[in-house]
Scaffold this motif. Structure first.
Motif, PDB file in Angstrom:
ATOM      1  N   GLN A 303      -1.447   1.338  -2.284  1.00  0.00           N
ATOM      2  CA  GLN A 303      -2.768   1.687  -2.804  1.00  0.00           C
ATOM      3  C   GLN A 303      -3.015   3.197  -2.724  1.00  0.00           C
ATOM      4  O   GLN A 303      -3.536   3.808  -3.664  1.00  0.00           O
ATOM      5  CB  GLN A 303      -3.850   0.947  -2.018  1.00  0.00           C
ATOM      6  N   ILE A 304      -2.624   3.803  -1.610  1.00  0.00           N
ATOM      7  CA  ILE A 304      -2.805   5.250  -1.446  1.00  0.00           C
ATOM      8  C   ILE A 304      -1.970   6.017  -2.463  1.00  0.00           C
ATOM      9  O   ILE A 304      -2.449   6.960  -3.108  1.00  0.00           O
ATOM     10  CB  ILE A 304      -2.417   5.669  -0.011  1.00  0.00           C
ATOM     11  N   VAL A 305      -0.707   5.615  -2.635  1.00  0.00           N
ATOM     12  CA  VAL A 305       0.175   6.329  -3.557  1.00  0.00           C
ATOM     13  C   VAL A 305      -0.299   6.175  -4.995  1.00  0.00           C
ATOM     14  O   VAL A 305      -0.340   7.159  -5.759  1.00  0.00           O
ATOM     15  CB  VAL A 305       1.625   5.830  -3.414  1.00  0.00           C
ATOM     16  N   GLN A 306      -0.660   4.970  -5.392  1.00  0.00           N
ATOM     17  CA  GLN A 306      -1.105   4.758  -6.770  1.00  0.00           C
ATOM     18  C   GLN A 306      -2.391   5.511  -7.067  1.00  0.00           C
ATOM     19  O   GLN A 306      -2.579   6.038  -8.175  1.00  0.00           O
ATOM     20  CB  GLN A 306      -1.271   3.264  -7.026  1.00  0.00           C
ATOM     21  N   LYS A 307      -3.276   5.585  -6.097  1.00  0.00           N
ATOM     22  CA  LYS A 307      -4.490   6.380  -6.279  1.00  0.00           C
ATOM     23  C   LYS A 307      -4.144   7.846  -6.446  1.00  0.00           C
ATOM     24  O   LYS A 307      -4.727   8.549  -7.292  1.00  0.00           O
ATOM     25  CB  LYS A 307      -5.419   6.183  -5.075  1.00  0.00           C
ATOM     26  N   ASP A 308      -3.168   8.323  -5.663  1.00  0.00           N
ATOM     27  CA  ASP A 308      -2.743   9.714  -5.762  1.00  0.00           C
ATOM     28  C   ASP A 308      -2.088   9.996  -7.111  1.00  0.00           C
ATOM     29  O   ASP A 308      -2.304  11.053  -7.714  1.00  0.00           O
ATOM     30  CB  ASP A 308      -1.767  10.023  -4.622  1.00  0.00           C
ATOM     31  N   LEU A 309      -1.304   9.048  -7.605  1.00  0.00           N
ATOM     32  CA  LEU A 309      -0.629   9.237  -8.893  1.00  0.00           C
ATOM     33  C   LEU A 309      -1.638   9.329 -10.044  1.00  0.00           C
ATOM     34  O   LEU A 309      -1.407  10.037 -11.029  1.00  0.00           O
ATOM     35  CB  LEU A 309       0.346   8.087  -9.144  1.00  0.00           C
ATOM     36  N   LYS A 310      -2.738   8.618  -9.910  1.00  0.00           N
ATOM     37  CA  LYS A 310      -3.748   8.615 -10.975  1.00  0.00           C
ATOM     38  C   LYS A 310      -4.503   9.938 -11.075  1.00  0.00           C
ATOM     39  O   LYS A 310      -5.166  10.200 -12.084  1.00  0.00           O
ATOM     40  CB  LYS A 310      -4.745   7.478 -10.755  1.00  0.00           C
ATOM     41  N   THR A 311      -4.409  10.768 -10.046  1.00  0.00           N
ATOM     42  CA  THR A 311      -5.120  12.052 -10.097  1.00  0.00           C
ATOM     43  C   THR A 311      -4.494  13.012 -11.098  1.00  0.00           C
ATOM     44  O   THR A 311      -5.128  13.985 -11.512  1.00  0.00           O
ATOM     45  CB  THR A 311      -5.114  12.725  -8.704  1.00  0.00           C
ATOM     46  N   TYR A 338       2.751   9.555   4.859  1.00  0.00           N
ATOM     47  CA  TYR A 338       3.293   8.267   5.292  1.00  0.00           C
ATOM     48  C   TYR A 338       3.416   7.311   4.107  1.00  0.00           C
ATOM     49  O   TYR A 338       4.423   6.603   3.952  1.00  0.00           O
ATOM     50  CB  TYR A 338       2.394   7.647   6.366  1.00  0.00           C
ATOM     51  N   ALA A 339       2.390   7.274   3.263  1.00  0.00           N
ATOM     52  CA  ALA A 339       2.402   6.368   2.118  1.00  0.00           C
ATOM     53  C   ALA A 339       3.512   6.726   1.138  1.00  0.00           C
ATOM     54  O   ALA A 339       4.244   5.854   0.656  1.00  0.00           O
ATOM     55  CB  ALA A 339       1.040   6.394   1.418  1.00  0.00           C
ATOM     56  N   HIS A 340       3.659   7.999   0.832  1.00  0.00           N
ATOM     57  CA  HIS A 340       4.711   8.424  -0.099  1.00  0.00           C
ATOM     58  C   HIS A 340       6.100   8.220   0.516  1.00  0.00           C
ATOM     59  O   HIS A 340       7.055   7.915  -0.214  1.00  0.00           O
ATOM     60  CB  HIS A 340       4.512   9.887  -0.488  1.00  0.00           C
ATOM     61  N   ALA A 341       6.211   8.377   1.823  1.00  0.00           N
ATOM     62  CA  ALA A 341       7.499   8.153   2.482  1.00  0.00           C
ATOM     63  C   ALA A 341       7.909   6.686   2.348  1.00  0.00           C
ATOM     64  O   ALA A 341       9.074   6.377   2.060  1.00  0.00           O
ATOM     65  CB  ALA A 341       7.417   8.544   3.955  1.00  0.00           C
ATOM     66  N   TRP A 342       6.936   5.783   2.570  1.00  0.00           N
ATOM     67  CA  TRP A 342       7.249   4.361   2.375  1.00  0.00           C
ATOM     68  C   TRP A 342       7.660   4.110   0.921  1.00  0.00           C
ATOM     69  O   TRP A 342       8.656   3.417   0.657  1.00  0.00           O
ATOM     70  CB  TRP A 342       6.044   3.475   2.709  1.00  0.00           C
ATOM     71  N   ALA A 343       6.895   4.640  -0.028  1.00  0.00           N
ATOM     72  CA  ALA A 343       7.181   4.385  -1.446  1.00  0.00           C
ATOM     73  C   ALA A 343       8.565   4.886  -1.835  1.00  0.00           C
ATOM     74  O   ALA A 343       9.289   4.225  -2.598  1.00  0.00           O
ATOM     75  CB  ALA A 343       6.107   5.049  -2.321  1.00  0.00           C
ATOM     76  N   HIS A 403       7.951   7.985  -9.688  1.00  0.00           N
ATOM     77  CA  HIS A 403       6.502   7.861  -9.834  1.00  0.00           C
ATOM     78  C   HIS A 403       6.129   6.779 -10.843  1.00  0.00           C
ATOM     79  O   HIS A 403       5.180   6.018 -10.626  1.00  0.00           O
ATOM     80  CB  HIS A 403       5.904   9.208 -10.250  1.00  0.00           C
ATOM     81  N   ALA A 404       6.874   6.694 -11.930  1.00  0.00           N
ATOM     82  CA  ALA A 404       6.571   5.685 -12.950  1.00  0.00           C
ATOM     83  C   ALA A 404       6.771   4.273 -12.385  1.00  0.00           C
ATOM     84  O   ALA A 404       5.943   3.378 -12.608  1.00  0.00           O
ATOM     85  CB  ALA A 404       7.445   5.898 -14.175  1.00  0.00           C
ATOM     86  N   ALA A 405       7.850   4.073 -11.669  1.00  0.00           N
ATOM     87  CA  ALA A 405       8.124   2.748 -11.093  1.00  0.00           C
ATOM     88  C   ALA A 405       7.079   2.387 -10.038  1.00  0.00           C
ATOM     89  O   ALA A 405       6.643   1.239  -9.960  1.00  0.00           O
ATOM     90  CB  ALA A 405       9.517   2.723 -10.487  1.00  0.00           C
ATOM     91  N   THR A 406       6.683   3.349  -9.226  1.00  0.00           N
ATOM     92  CA  THR A 406       5.699   3.088  -8.165  1.00  0.00           C
ATOM     93  C   THR A 406       4.327   2.781  -8.770  1.00  0.00           C
ATOM     94  O   THR A 406       3.610   1.921  -8.279  1.00  0.00           O
ATOM     95  CB  THR A 406       5.607   4.283  -7.213  1.00  0.00           C
ATOM     96  N   ALA A 407       3.984   3.484  -9.830  1.00  0.00           N
ATOM     97  CA  ALA A 407       2.689   3.230 -10.487  1.00  0.00           C
ATOM     98  C   ALA A 407       2.626   1.828 -11.072  1.00  0.00           C
ATOM     99  O   ALA A 407       1.552   1.226 -11.168  1.00  0.00           O
ATOM    100  CB  ALA A 407       2.454   4.264 -11.582  1.00  0.00           C
ATOM    101  N   ALA A 408       3.782   1.285 -11.450  1.00  0.00           N
ATOM    102  CA  ALA A 408       3.828  -0.037 -12.080  1.00  0.00           C
ATOM    103  C   ALA A 408       3.922  -1.168 -11.065  1.00  0.00           C
ATOM    104  O   ALA A 408       3.799  -2.347 -11.451  1.00  0.00           O
ATOM    105  CB  ALA A 408       5.026  -0.123 -13.040  1.00  0.00           C
ATOM    106  N   LEU A 409       4.128  -0.870  -9.779  1.00  0.00           N
ATOM    107  CA  LEU A 409       4.254  -1.921  -8.770  1.00  0.00           C
ATOM    108  C   LEU A 409       2.949  -2.709  -8.628  1.00  0.00           C
ATOM    109  O   LEU A 409       1.850  -2.149  -8.743  1.00  0.00           O
ATOM    110  CB  LEU A 409       4.611  -1.327  -7.422  1.00  0.00           C
ATOM    111  N   GLN A 410       3.072  -4.004  -8.369  1.00  0.00           N
ATOM    112  CA  GLN A 410       1.903  -4.860  -8.168  1.00  0.00           C
ATOM    113  C   GLN A 410       1.671  -5.052  -6.679  1.00  0.00           C
ATOM    114  O   GLN A 410       2.592  -5.363  -5.925  1.00  0.00           O
ATOM    115  CB  GLN A 410       2.118  -6.227  -8.830  1.00  0.00           C
ATOM    116  N   ARG A 411       0.428  -4.878  -6.249  1.00  0.00           N
ATOM    117  CA  ARG A 411       0.090  -5.089  -4.845  1.00  0.00           C
ATOM    118  C   ARG A 411      -0.043  -6.569  -4.547  1.00  0.00           C
ATOM    119  O   ARG A 411      -0.508  -7.345  -5.378  1.00  0.00           O
ATOM    120  CB  ARG A 411      -1.211  -4.382  -4.485  1.00  0.00           C
ATOM    121  N   SER A 412       0.362  -6.956  -3.356  1.00  0.00           N
ATOM    122  CA  SER A 412       0.213  -8.346  -2.929  1.00  0.00           C
ATOM    123  C   SER A 412      -1.263  -8.675  -2.743  1.00  0.00           C
ATOM    124  O   SER A 412      -2.045  -7.822  -2.326  1.00  0.00           O
ATOM    125  CB  SER A 412       0.956  -8.580  -1.620  1.00  0.00           C
ATOM    126  N   PRO A 413      -1.675  -9.913  -3.038  1.00  0.00           N
ATOM    127  CA  PRO A 413      -3.086 -10.286  -2.871  1.00  0.00           C
ATOM    128  C   PRO A 413      -3.469 -10.323  -1.398  1.00  0.00           C
ATOM    129  O   PRO A 413      -2.629 -10.475  -0.537  1.00  0.00           O
ATOM    130  CB  PRO A 413      -3.152 -11.671  -3.488  1.00  0.00           C
TER     131      PRO A 413
END
Length: 413
Positions: A303-311, A338-343, A403-413
């Motif tokens: 969630q943190i990474v995808q929010k950052d990518l949208k900026t 930390y979030a980008h390191a995990w991604a 970045h493109a692949a990470t932006a397309a990832l689906q978060r678990s419910p």
């Protein structure tokens, strides 16, 4: 990312269009995996019984001690919870070894300060221990390389007390049903005698006795179903109580595994993004029947990474590669790093397939090679060359794909 479950669904012959059998070896492996998952609770209970614990005193505390080939655990929790935690920790170490085979084997010699895990059965005990050692942390687990010790805390004692009350209640109910069941034949015989004395026809008496037998059988089965369901709820409750504790334990234990069995700090210069990214990668895994599932992205980090990518101006990859330990610990950008390191580790594992390979080993062990290959001796250039060797393409091209692949990832419910 949800827990796995097993569905057994019979198929009629006319519903099957074709059938193709697995090769014998593959069939055997599949059968073993299904068996291990289906009877995982029974298997875990058997392993718990085989855990040997010793009572010991240290620093004014009473511990239960386990000594194994990969780590020693001292616990203030009850024996059952301690054994369960030991079994889970052995499983996660087995998962570490499967994905990142050890390059250093330790004999757990006392003179070598073997890895020690201290498990506290309450958070109050855990916090008191941290205060005694001048540690101010909010996490329920921490690894200290200096002492080669992982300290973890959870509310295991409170859960054990509640579980003991529930089990005692269930044992009483089961004993009552067992007593009634043992007396059933005698009671039915008395009813038959009374009905016979009253002149009721034998056919009606048989029908009455059979009806009462059936009713009792149904009542007993329903009670057993309810008790078993309650037992399963208790198992789920244990998972809920210990979920965060185990996740942080998996994270900190990975740091310890890395230090003890892979790349000790005094011998290797490992980039912080890789070390922390891998720790989060394993932290997000789910252990199921000796299999570590890492299929689901770490929701909070994603969630943190995808929010950052949208900026439109996300954290540059080179900034992540060059980040120091102090950067990861800073309030301003620590969470983002930390979030980008995990991604990045997640992408390298699933898209590039380099985790646990010789390529990753070379990236870690030959970090000085770039010094001999370029005339510009700045840190950024060296890091770019080293990383490009790992992924086999220019940094900016890799960054766009990552970045493109990470932006397309689906978060678990």
């Amino acid at each position: 990312g949800k827990p796995m479950y097993l569905v057994v669904r019979p198929l009629a012959a006319d519903e099957i269009a074709t059938r193709k059998s697995l090769p014998p070896d593959a069939h055997r492996k599949l059968a073993e995996r299904v068996y291990a998952f289906r009877f995982r609770s029974r298997i875990e209970a058997g392993r718990m019984e085989n855990i040997k614990l010793q009572q010991r005193e240290e620093e004014g505390r009473s511990y239960l001690r386990y000594r194994g080939p990969w780590f020693t655990m001292d616990s203030t929790a009850d024996a059952e919870s301690t054994r369960r935690c030991i079994v889970r920790t052995v499983q996660i170490f087995r998962a570490y070894r499967q994905m990142l085979p050890p390059r250093i084997e330790s004999d757990q010699n006392e003179d070598e300060r073997p890895l020690r895990i201290v498990l506290f059965g309450s958070m109050d005990e855990y916090r008191a221990f941290l205060r005694e050692h001048d540690l101010q942390l909010d996490n329920p687990a921490v690894y200290s390389p200096r002492g080669n010790i992982v300290v973890v805390g959870g509310e295991l004692k409170r859960f054990a007390q509640r579980l003991a009350v529930t089990r005692e209640k269930h044992a009483t109910i089961r004993a009552q049903y067992q007593k009634l069941d043992s007396e059933m034949d005698e009671r039915l015989a008395a009813i038959r005698k009374d009905l016979t004395a009253a002149g009721v026809p034998d056919k009606q008496i048989d029908d009455e006795i059979n009806a009462r037998k059936l009713l009792w059988k149904q009542q007993k089965a329903e009670a057993e179903v309810q008790l078993n369901a309650a037992d399963r709820r208790n198992e789920r409750r244990f998972e809920e109580v210990t979920d965060e504790m185990f996740r942080r334990l998996y994270h900190e234990a990975f740091h310890a595994y890395w230090q003890n069995y892979l790349y000790p700090d005094d011998q290797f210069e490992v980039p912080v993004w890789l070390h922390e990214g891998l720790a989060q990668f394993f932290q997000s895994g789910r252990l199921e029947a000796d299999t570590l599932r890492i299929d689901a992205p770490l929701a909070a980090a994603l969630q943190i990474v995808q929010k950052d990518l949208k900026t439109g101006h996300p954290l540059p990859l080179i900034d992540l590669l060059l980040a120091k330990r102090s950067d990861f610990l800073s309030r301003e950008k620590g969470d983002l790093l930390y979030a980008h390191a995990w991604a990045l580790v997640y992408y390298l594992a699933f898209e590039e397939g380099v985790i646990g390979t010789d390529a990753l080993h070379g990236y870690i062990t030959r970090r000085e090679a770039a010094d001999r290959d370029v005339s510009i001796q700045d840190e950024e250039t060296r890091e770019i060359i080293q990383f490009q060797r790992l992924v086999g393409q220019p940094l900016l091209d890799f960054e766009d794909q990552f970045h493109a692949a990470t932006a397309a990832l689906q978060r678990s419910p």
